[in-house]
Design an enzyme around this catalytic site. Structure first.
Site, short mmCIF file in Angstrom:
data_model
loop_
_atom_site.label_atom_id
_atom_site.label_comp_id
_atom_site.label_asym_id
_atom_site.label_seq_id
_atom_site.Cartn_x
_atom_site.Cartn_y
_atom_site.Cartn_z
N ARG A 69 -6.61 47.09 4.35
CA ARG A 69 -7.58 46.80 2.96
C ARG A 69 -9.21 46.79 3.45
O ARG A 69 -9.36 46.43 4.50
CB ARG A 69 -7.23 45.40 2.30
CG ARG A 69 -5.88 45.25 1.69
CD ARG A 69 -5.74 43.92 0.91
NE ARG A 69 -5.77 42.91 2.05
CZ ARG A 69 -6.63 41.82 2.49
NH1 ARG A 69 -7.94 42.22 2.13
NH2 ARG A 69 -6.35 41.25 3.60
N TYR A 197 -3.13 52.76 1.14
CA TYR A 197 -2.75 51.83 1.78
C TYR A 197 -2.16 50.52 1.08
O TYR A 197 -3.32 49.90 0.58
CB TYR A 197 -3.39 51.72 2.99
CG TYR A 197 -2.50 51.17 4.10
CD1 TYR A 197 -1.97 51.98 5.02
CD2 TYR A 197 -2.63 49.67 4.38
CE1 TYR A 197 -1.39 51.42 5.98
CE2 TYR A 197 -1.73 49.22 5.51
CZ TYR A 197 -1.20 50.26 6.42
OH TYR A 197 -0.58 49.56 7.23
N GLY A 198 -1.47 49.82 1.33
CA GLY A 198 -1.31 48.43 1.05
C GLY A 198 -1.55 48.07 -0.15
O GLY A 198 -1.84 48.56 -1.33
N LYS A 206 -2.09 42.62 -4.70
CA LYS A 206 -3.40 41.79 -4.54
C LYS A 206 -4.12 41.83 -5.82
O LYS A 206 -5.01 41.05 -6.19
CB LYS A 206 -4.25 42.14 -3.37
CG LYS A 206 -3.53 42.23 -1.73
CD LYS A 206 -3.01 40.74 -1.55
CE LYS A 206 -2.49 40.50 -0.25
NZ LYS A 206 -1.92 39.44 0.10
N HIS A 226 -2.58 32.83 -2.72
CA HIS A 226 -2.32 33.43 -1.61
C HIS A 226 -1.49 32.66 -0.72
O HIS A 226 -1.94 32.08 0.51
CB HIS A 226 -3.58 34.16 -0.86
CG HIS A 226 -3.17 34.96 0.20
ND1 HIS A 226 -3.99 35.26 1.32
CD2 HIS A 226 -2.37 35.96 0.33
CE1 HIS A 226 -3.65 36.14 1.84
NE2 HIS A 226 -2.37 36.59 1.44
N SER A 248 -4.65 36.66 5.84
CA SER A 248 -3.79 37.74 6.30
C SER A 248 -3.41 37.69 7.59
O SER A 248 -4.24 37.70 8.46
CB SER A 248 -4.28 38.96 5.69
OG SER A 248 -4.65 38.76 4.41
N CYS A 250 -1.84 35.55 9.53
CA CYS A 250 -1.76 34.52 10.27
C CYS A 250 -0.30 33.69 10.28
O CYS A 250 -0.24 32.34 10.51
CB CYS A 250 -2.63 33.38 9.70
SG CYS A 250 -4.34 33.82 10.12
N ASP A 275 3.82 35.66 0.45
CA ASP A 275 2.85 36.05 0.29
C ASP A 275 2.08 35.34 -0.98
O ASP A 275 0.56 35.25 -0.95
CB ASP A 275 2.52 37.58 0.24
CG ASP A 275 1.00 37.96 0.61
OD1 ASP A 275 0.37 37.52 1.45
OD2 ASP A 275 0.67 38.96 -0.02
N ARG A 369 3.07 48.26 9.05
CA ARG A 369 3.88 47.26 8.22
C ARG A 369 5.25 47.59 8.02
O ARG A 369 5.75 48.78 7.99
CB ARG A 369 3.22 47.37 6.70
CG ARG A 369 1.87 46.76 6.66
CD ARG A 369 1.78 45.19 6.61
NE ARG A 369 0.19 44.64 6.55
CZ ARG A 369 -0.08 43.72 5.95
NH1 ARG A 369 0.64 42.88 5.22
NH2 ARG A 369 -1.50 43.31 6.09
#
Ligand code: OXD
Ligand code: MN
Length: 594
Positions: A69, A197-198, A206, A226, A248, A250, A275, A369
């Protein structure tokens, strides 16, 4: 006479701007999925994997410039800058449309535009939101099919209504100079260009489920967070649900899928989500939570049969891998996948497709990922898709803190808990571009995801506590404390269940604790550490609250809060002052400003 639905009108306008060669409406069927996969295998967007070991799974290598991101290219385009707050980049809506509209002009020429109707949440649930993403990336379609409920099911829920959140996505030319992720919260609209990406490209995640949803949640009186969600089963068979916000990369996924070493005593963990967590106040005054996602977009490196066996079982089939290594027999490989082997088998290709040699850099990108269906997870809760959600008894806030934060502490009440969430900080990871390992304040792990001014967001949290007669208890956890030599003090992973157990005891009104300046810390006896072989000295170190470190942190926090000026809720200001007093901290310029 034929009239267009609001959705058809929006899609027509999007196609008018981007000029694709064809428009394909996705129904989410198997046949459609196979056609897309065949096309991507043919043009090299996807590589096949070993059909025996990883059935129906594929590898994608993203552009090396497009691997995480990009927070500095992410904007909230609310009408006023103040509404977006100092926590967001802001662009005026008209300017954003003018500037970035030019990049979308003709951006899909020669390409196919896919229309992806999708649901975030279970069909028919009060919590559920309808989104529609149009994209010129078939890889995005394949990921959205795992991460959301996509296709006809969403069209059925939408009917002819205009109650959907539109998202326009184009790969553009993938240049970071022409990459923008724009949110127009007043229109529930996302524009994303220049990244595949993502979180930049899978707009349900998100963009809709956190940035826009946080805005909607404030307006509609709920919370979009989150957070992972898990259920802790106790020996009586009762399940207590807990949600946890961590920045993110963690360990949210590992925690949500934890395999309990206390299973023989009857403590085990059920996974609800890893998430995102949407919470509403139920008729019983508790917060009820759903995971609006349908799959996991998990960080691969570090995931192994040792650290997260449930994730390994989940990703064993029907998965898309992005930017991992590929062994000669077609299996995925990443750092930590096999604790016995620090290096991959000979002939492995790295994430960019180059033959990897000892002495080269990493095999898998640190933010590589897996995208996998949630229902494949062996620990998935039987209630993970319950339309009313699951009742939350405890909320955890946590981050990576090598030094300051003890293993766990409990907030004194809701208001103090909101302050504990607002004070969160963590060392940065590879999930976003930028320097790794810097301490940054990341309140509620929402710094990159809160779609409006964070001072107002804390105000909303405080108001929710007043409206909910039965709010969850709030805790702060830190699995990452280190000794002076840099070694982790706590074993983490499955052993974290011991901390969950203490939280459960606290929720039930038992569980020993001592009051410190920052909150309630377990007494050493209150933690079940049997079989862990942790010397007393280490346990004491894990639970230590060091006033000098906290005074320093308090000042750092003061400088962060200062940015919010008059908008900072008085209760947060008062909590900050009270903490300073308990720590015996002397006031500084920053503090006065707060
Ligand atoms: C994610 C993130 O991808 O937080 O979940 O970056
Ligand atoms: Mn996340």
């Amino acid at each position: 006479m034929f009239t267009m639905t609001p959705l058809e009108r929006w899609v027509e306008a999007a196609a008018g701007m981007t000029r694709p060669d064809r428009v394909v409406w996705c129904d989410g069927s198997e046949a459609e999925h196979h056609r897309l996969i065949e096309g991507m295998l043919a043009d090299g967007t996807l590589l096949p994997m070993n059909e025996q070991t990883n059935p129906n799974s594929y590898l994608h290598r993203s552009d090396p410039n497009d691997v995480a991101r990009t927070e500095h290219l992410t904007f909230i385009c609310s009408r006023t800058r103040a509404e977006a707050g100092p926590n967001n980049n802001w662009m005026a809506p008209a300017e954003a449309k003018e500037r970035v509209g030019k990049l979308f002009e003709g951006s899909m020429r020669g390409r196919t535009m896919y229309v992806i109707p999708y649901l975030m949440g279970a069909p028919g649930s009060l919590h559920t939101k309808v989104g529609v993403e149009v994209t010129d990336s078939p890889y995005v379609v394949a990921n959205m099919r795992i991460m959301t409920k996509m296709g006809q099911v969403a069209l059925d829920q939408l009917g002819g209504s205009e109650e959907f959140s539109p998202g326009l996505h184009s790969m553009g030319d993938l240049s970071p100079d022409r990459r923008y992720i724009l949110h127009f919260p007043e229109e529930r609209l996302v524009w994303s260009i220049g990244s595949g990406y993502g979180g930049n490209a899978l707009l349900g995640k998100k963009c809709l489920s956190l940035r826009l949803a946080s805005w909607m949640a404030r307006e509609e009186g709920w919370l979009a967070e989150h957070m992972m969600i898990l259920g802790l089963e106790d020996p009586s068979g009762a399940v207590t649900y807990m949600a946890g916000a961590f920045p993110s990369a963690c360990g949210k996924t590992n925690l949500a899928m934890l395999v309990s070493p206390l299973a023989d005593q009857g403590y085990r963990v059920w996974t609800v989500g890893d998430d995102i967590c949407w919470m509403r106040i139920g008729a019983d005054g508790r917060l009820w939570a759903v995971n609006p996602e349908n799959g996991f977009f998990g960080v691969a490196p570090g995931t192994s049969a040792h650290t997260n066996p449930n994730a390994m079982a989940t990703l064993a089939s029907n998965s898309i891998f992005t930017n991992v290594g590929l062994t000669p027999d077609g299996q995925p490989w990443w750092e930590g996948i096999d604790p016995e082997h620090k290096t991959p088998p000979a002939g492995t290709l790295d994430w960019q497709g180059h033959a990897w040699q000892p002495g080269d850099g990493v095999v898998a990108h640190p933010n590589s990922r897996f995208t996998s269906p949630a229902q494949q997870c062996p620990s998935i809760s039987p209630h993970w898709q319950d339309p009313q959600g699951v009742p939350i008894s405890a909320i955890m806030f946590g981050g990576r803190r090598a030094r300051v934060a003890p293993l766990v502490y409990q907030a004194l009440d809701w208001e103090h808990g909101v302050f504990v969430g607002a004070s969160m900080a963590s060392e940065t990871t590879a999930a976003a571009t930028g320097q790794v390992g810097m301490t940054r304040r990341d309140p509620m792990a929402m710094l990159p995801f809160c779609g409006y001014n964070m001072a107002d967001y804390w105000g909303h949290w405080l108001a929710m506590g007043q409206r909910a007669p039965n709010p969850p208890a709030i805790f702060h956890v830190n699995w990452f404390r280190k000794d002076d030599a840099g070694n982790f003090l706590w074993p983490g992973y499955g052993e974290n269940v011991r901390v969950l157990r203490w939280m459960l005891d606290r929720v039930r009104g038992t569980g020993g604790a001592r009051e410190t300046a920052i909150g309630l810390v377990p007494t050493p006896e209150a933690l079940d550490l049997a079989g862990l072989d942790l010397p007393e000295r280490i346990v004491a170190e894990l639970l230590r609250v060091e006033p000098a470190d906290w005074k320093h942190d308090w000042q750092h926090l003061g400088r962060f809060l200062e940015q919010f000026g008059d908008r900072l809720p008085p209760a947060i200001r008062a909590q900050y002052a009270a903490l300073g007093q308990r720590l015996g901290a002397t006031s500084s310029g920053a503090v006065e400003a707060v």
